[in-house]
Design an enzyme around this catalytic site. Structure first.
Site, PDB file in Angstrom:
ATOM      1  CG  ASP A  30      -9.697  46.670  23.959  1.00  0.00           C
ATOM      2  OD1 ASP A  30     -10.289  45.970  24.810  1.00  0.00           O
ATOM      3  OD2 ASP A  30      -8.855  47.519  24.258  1.00  0.00           O
ATOM      4  CB  ILE A  31     -10.212  41.174  24.864  1.00  0.00           C
ATOM      5  CG1 ILE A  31      -9.461  41.776  26.039  1.00  0.00           C
ATOM      6  CG2 ILE A  31      -9.279  40.430  23.928  1.00  0.00           C
ATOM      7  CD1 ILE A  31      -8.840  40.739  26.966  1.00  0.00           C
ATOM      8  CG  ASN A  84      -5.219  55.399  28.485  1.00  0.00           C
ATOM      9  OD1 ASN A  84      -5.715  56.506  28.429  1.00  0.00           O
ATOM     10  ND2 ASN A  84      -5.907  54.299  28.236  1.00  0.00           N
ATOM     11  N   GLY A  90      -4.821  55.072  33.357  1.00  0.00           N
ATOM     12  CA  GLY A  90      -5.648  54.002  32.805  1.00  0.00           C
ATOM     13  C   GLY A  90      -4.906  53.005  31.936  1.00  0.00           C
ATOM     14  CD  GLN A  91       0.771  52.148  29.552  1.00  0.00           C
ATOM     15  OE1 GLN A  91       1.203  53.202  29.988  1.00  0.00           O
ATOM     16  NE2 GLN A  91       1.470  51.358  28.763  1.00  0.00           N
ATOM     17  CG  HIS A  97      -1.969  49.985  24.315  1.00  0.00           C
ATOM     18  ND1 HIS A  97      -1.185  49.837  25.451  1.00  0.00           N
ATOM     19  CD2 HIS A  97      -3.231  50.174  24.750  1.00  0.00           C
ATOM     20  CE1 HIS A  97      -1.967  49.932  26.529  1.00  0.00           C
ATOM     21  NE2 HIS A  97      -3.209  50.143  26.122  1.00  0.00           N
ATOM     22  CG  HIS A  99      -7.061  52.563  23.512  1.00  0.00           C
ATOM     23  ND1 HIS A  99      -7.722  51.451  23.979  1.00  0.00           N
ATOM     24  CD2 HIS A  99      -6.080  52.819  24.394  1.00  0.00           C
ATOM     25  CE1 HIS A  99      -7.143  51.048  25.096  1.00  0.00           C
ATOM     26  NE2 HIS A  99      -6.134  51.862  25.369  1.00  0.00           N
TER      27      HIS A  99
END
Length: 111
Positions: A30-31, A84, A90-91, A97, A99
């Site tokens: 994740d960035i 999410n 919160g998506q 995806h 997390h």
């Protein structure tokens, strides 16, 4: 989907630090990590969110990638998975995806 950043990562049109890849999924860092280990596992096919999953076997194709990613990172047995579904949850990227978070104590509720 042309404008989806995760599709672009899967297609190698955008850079990402890949952790794991198989025929069904891609896992990358994740960035904006929320834990020392924060990886996203995405299906290679575009699916907008958990609500958009048409084929329930998609989940059974993603879970081996989750387990292999955790094992590769050395966090097997000690990680959190979060999905999410929708902007209000919160998506922020409209591509399903998962997390994978680890590397510190994770409390519930988060905070």
């Amino acid at each position: 989907m042309e404008s989806c950043p995760f599709c672009a990562i899967v297609q190698k049109r955008l850079p990402a630090e890949t952790v794991y890849e198989d025929e069904n999924a891609l896992a990358f860092r994740d960035i904006r990590p929320q834990a020392p280990v924060h990886v996203l596992i995405v299906p290679k096919e575009h699916v907008g969110s958990a609500d958009d999953v048409q084929d329930p076997t998609l989940w059974s194709r993603l879970m081996p990638a989750v387990k292999a990613t955790a094992a590769k990172l050395g966090v097997s047995g000690g990680y959190r998975l979060v999905v999410n579904c929708g902007e209000s949850a919160g998506q922020t990227v409209p591509h399903l995806h998962i997390h994978l978070l680890a590397g510190r104590g994770l409390q519930w509720p988060p905070g």
